[in-house]
Design a protein around this motif. Structure first.
Motif, PDB file in Angstrom:
ATOM      1  N   LEU A  59       0.834  -1.202   0.000  1.00 18.56           N
ATOM      2  CA  LEU A  59       0.000   0.000   0.000  1.00 18.56           C
ATOM      3  C   LEU A  59       0.871   1.256   0.000  1.00 18.56           C
ATOM      4  CD1 LEU A  59      -2.832   1.419   0.496  1.00 18.56           C
ATOM      5  CD2 LEU A  59      -2.328   1.208   2.942  1.00 18.56           C
ATOM      6  N   GLY A  60       0.562   2.188  -0.901  1.00 15.69           N
ATOM      7  CA  GLY A  60       1.208   3.496  -0.868  1.00 15.69           C
ATOM      8  C   GLY A  60       0.627   4.308   0.276  1.00 15.69           C
ATOM      9  N   GLY A  75       3.142  -1.525   3.945  1.00 18.47           N
ATOM     10  CA  GLY A  75       3.052  -0.148   3.466  1.00 18.47           C
ATOM     11  C   GLY A  75       4.392   0.346   2.959  1.00 18.47           C
ATOM     12  N   VAL A  76       4.332   1.375   2.093  1.00 24.55           N
ATOM     13  CA  VAL A  76       5.555   2.071   1.709  1.00 24.55           C
ATOM     14  C   VAL A  76       5.268   3.566   1.765  1.00 24.55           C
ATOM     15  CG1 VAL A  76       5.023   1.821  -0.771  1.00 24.55           C
ATOM     16  CG2 VAL A  76       7.359   2.417  -0.036  1.00 24.55           C
ATOM     17  N   TYR A  77       6.096   4.277   2.483  1.00 22.60           N
ATOM     18  CA  TYR A  77       5.957   5.727   2.612  1.00 22.60           C
ATOM     19  C   TYR A  77       7.037   6.397   1.777  1.00 22.60           C
ATOM     20  CZ  TYR A  77       6.097  10.457   4.405  1.00 22.60           C
ATOM     21  OH  TYR A  77       6.088  11.819   4.485  1.00 22.60           O
ATOM     22  N   LEU A  78       6.622   7.376   0.959  1.00 22.13           N
ATOM     23  CA  LEU A  78       7.596   8.111   0.151  1.00 22.13           C
ATOM     24  C   LEU A  78       7.769   9.505   0.731  1.00 22.13           C
ATOM     25  CD1 LEU A  78       9.388   8.621  -2.310  1.00 22.13           C
ATOM     26  CD2 LEU A  78       7.322   9.110  -3.636  1.00 22.13           C
ATOM     27  N   HIS A  79       8.962   9.787   1.238  1.00 24.07           N
ATOM     28  CA  HIS A  79       9.278  11.102   1.795  1.00 24.07           C
ATOM     29  C   HIS A  79       9.607  12.041   0.644  1.00 24.07           C
ATOM     30  CE1 HIS A  79      11.187  14.311   4.031  1.00 24.07           C
ATOM     31  NE2 HIS A  79      10.829  13.731   5.176  1.00 24.07           N
ATOM     32  N   ARG A  96       3.495   1.164  13.678  1.00 23.70           N
ATOM     33  CA  ARG A  96       4.075   0.652  14.917  1.00 23.70           C
ATOM     34  C   ARG A  96       2.973   0.115  15.837  1.00 23.70           C
ATOM     35  NH1 ARG A  96       4.731   1.889  19.790  1.00 23.70           N
ATOM     36  NH2 ARG A  96       3.622   3.884  19.640  1.00 23.70           N
ATOM     37  N   ARG A  97       1.919   0.923  16.016  1.00 22.51           N
ATOM     38  CA  ARG A  97       0.840   0.525  16.925  1.00 22.51           C
ATOM     39  C   ARG A  97       0.145  -0.754  16.496  1.00 22.51           C
ATOM     40  NH1 ARG A  97      -2.788   5.343  19.474  1.00 22.51           N
ATOM     41  NH2 ARG A  97      -1.072   6.691  20.115  1.00 22.51           N
ATOM     42  N   ARG A  98       0.023  -0.959  15.196  1.00 24.28           N
ATOM     43  CA  ARG A  98      -0.697  -2.125  14.696  1.00 24.28           C
ATOM     44  C   ARG A  98       0.243  -3.253  14.276  1.00 24.28           C
ATOM     45  NH1 ARG A  98      -3.953   2.014  14.390  1.00 24.28           N
ATOM     46  NH2 ARG A  98      -6.208   1.842  14.096  1.00 24.28           N
ATOM     47  N   GLY A  99       1.541  -3.053  14.477  1.00 26.54           N
ATOM     48  CA  GLY A  99       2.499  -4.111  14.138  1.00 26.54           C
ATOM     49  C   GLY A  99       2.550  -4.407  12.647  1.00 26.54           C
ATOM     50  N   LEU A 100       2.445  -3.341  11.826  1.00 26.28           N
ATOM     51  CA  LEU A 100       2.473  -3.521  10.368  1.00 26.28           C
ATOM     52  C   LEU A 100       3.835  -3.106   9.826  1.00 26.28           C
ATOM     53  CD1 LEU A 100      -1.048  -1.932   9.720  1.00 26.28           C
ATOM     54  CD2 LEU A 100      -0.466  -4.362   9.452  1.00 26.28           C
ATOM     55  N   GLU A 101       4.196  -3.685   8.688  1.00 21.65           N
ATOM     56  CA  GLU A 101       5.471  -3.371   8.031  1.00 21.65           C
ATOM     57  C   GLU A 101       5.371  -2.082   7.237  1.00 21.65           C
ATOM     58  OE1 GLU A 101       8.539  -4.756   7.685  1.00 21.65           O
ATOM     59  OE2 GLU A 101       8.016  -6.209   9.259  1.00 21.65           O
TER      60      GLU A 101
END
Lengths: 307, 307
Positions: free
Chosen positions: B52-53, B76-80, B99-104
């Motif tokens: 997910l973007g 997920g992938v976050y683009l700065h 972090r809270r949901r333990g997701l990558e």
């Protein structure tokens, strides 16, 4: 603000062309736009018999004026819709214009000749008056052209009209209507004459300015039945958007005609047969106009229609 | 105003569905809308690897939440993008959510990894920042999906986004873009993974309400570079029009998908070849992203670009 051509004081600014014009050169500009539309879309030749649908409003009278000045011989037909004073005034404007210029104007009277008015039809069918009016106009003006032996029915729809209609058809993705939204609809050979719209390159405020500058007396009031009409609301939205982006309407309409319209034409044409009542082409047993007429004439005055 | 399901006090009214929902049933409603989009358009199966973007805004975080609740495993992938505080805050929201949901959550940093920020690119190319940003996002998120071995790139575009994009493409009759405006773009087999938009049935204010009701902390501020952006202006117009005609956006978008989109697909696909620099498919020798990168990295800070 100076005229683009002669640098005299301009009478009107046309933002989408990034130009302004004095009285004389606005008239010349509109004539050129109409001539260009006729040529670009091969609407008609000077030798063909042309019938113009005349409403008494600025668009149809300005177009009649322009076509006459361009050297075309154009007869008019006025359809009396039976909408009280509005119809009386617009009929008087049409007759006066024709009389002064020595032009032929035929009159069709919806209540007298067909037995019902637009308000009758709206009541009987519980549809919007604009829908009943549009249907009647399309049918009767074509009928007048066919019976009068004309080659072409000329209509006064302008750029704003066509952009708004396109927008409405696009919002609903009405593929059948999109396939038929053209500046020229060819004759069908079985009952429809060719139909053309030479004002397609001219905006509403430009025909209004033209009519004023040329001293044409037209019916200024909007039809009293049009309130809340969807197409009018779309026109208002598009005009707001156009203020932010001059040229948007033109870009939208001509982009469609140039790049997209052909794609919609691929949609198969429905099988047409003769209306059992009047013989004109229809997809049903009885055509939409004959059904409208039957319901409108049969409904007693004051009846709210049969749903 | 009562919830359509349980008749408790409603938290939100959705006029285009002629319905209102309480907190609990709005959440259920949106989950069902997302599940339905995934099923209707066969977006992906549970066995596929999904990326997910993530922007840190309401849409992508709400979607991540919903997909996880529906039982999908989604990374997920976050683009700065290098847009000052805005980028720092949206990155923090994304990281906190994961972090809270333990997701990558993978992070790609445009300035660090590619040597330029969105403001750099806008300066160097003298194009709008949104155009440089969109181009970079499309390229880099696909790159992340390909390199991570994912089957599908999931995007958080909602109904308002898609309706506004469609409107922009229709106003310009951009046939190539219209042909590619689908809730699912299949993988090309030569460098593009499948791309899907499961929020297509959900409006912007609904994802906002969802995020608030679920206690999701998202970046509330709009990107500071978006001012005057055409798509945003179209969104505002459409929202005005929607107020008069609830359901218009949905009707416009889904009417297109159901009745018109296939017609545009007939447009021949351009011949693609490998970019000489990065190897990804392009119609040119060097792909648009590599050209953008070259110009943005080469331009000294403060330079107004090379036109």
């Amino acid at each position: 603000m100076r005229c683009r051509v002669c640098r005299e004081k301009a009478a009107i600014r046309i933002r989408r062309h990034n130009a302004a014009f004095c009285r004389e050169h606005l008239i010349e500009h509109l004539r050129r736009q109409v001539a260009r539309a006729i040529e670009d879309y091969q609407m008609f030749a000077g030798s063909e018999r042309l019938l113009l649908g005349v409403s008494g409003g600025k668009d149809s009278l300005a177009l009649w004026d322009i076509l006459t000045d361009l050297g075309y011989r154009v007869d008019g037909v006025y359809l009396h819709l039976g909408i009280g004073d509005y119809s009386s005034r617009s009929k008087a404007c049409s007759e006066e214009f024709a009389r002064r210029r020595g032009l032929e104007l035929g009159i069709v009277d919806l209540p007298e000749d067909y037995g019902f008015s637009v308000p009758d039809a709206a009541r009987a069918t519980q549809r919007s008056p604009c829908s009943a009016c549009g249907l009647s106009k399309r049918y009767i003006l074509n009928e007048a052209a066919v019976c009068g032996g004309y080659d072409v029915l000329v209509m006064g729809h302008n750029l704003d009209d066509e952009a708004a209609t396109l927008f409405g058809n696009v919002v609903n993705w009405n593929i059948e209507y999109l396939a038929r939204q053209r500046p020229v609809l060819p004759a069908t050979g079985n009952g429809f004459v060719r139909k053309v719209k030479p004002l397609i390159r001219v905006a509403e405020r430009e025909t209004a300015a033209y009519a004023v500058l040329r001293g044409i007396e037209y019916e200024v009031e909007e039809c009293p039945m049009v309130a809340g009409n969807t197409l009018n609301r779309i026109k208002e939205w598009l005009t707001t958007v156009e203020q932010d982006s001059p040229g948007l309407k033109q870009q939208f309409l001509f982009g469609f005609l140039e790049r997209a319209a052909d794609g919609f034409e691929a949609v198969a044409e429905a099988d047409l047969r003769a209306c059992e009542h009047c013989g004109r082409p229809t997809t049903a047993e009885v055509c939409a106009f004959c059904r409208l007429r039957r319901r409108s004439v049969e409904a007693p005055v004051g009846e709210r229609g049969d749903g």
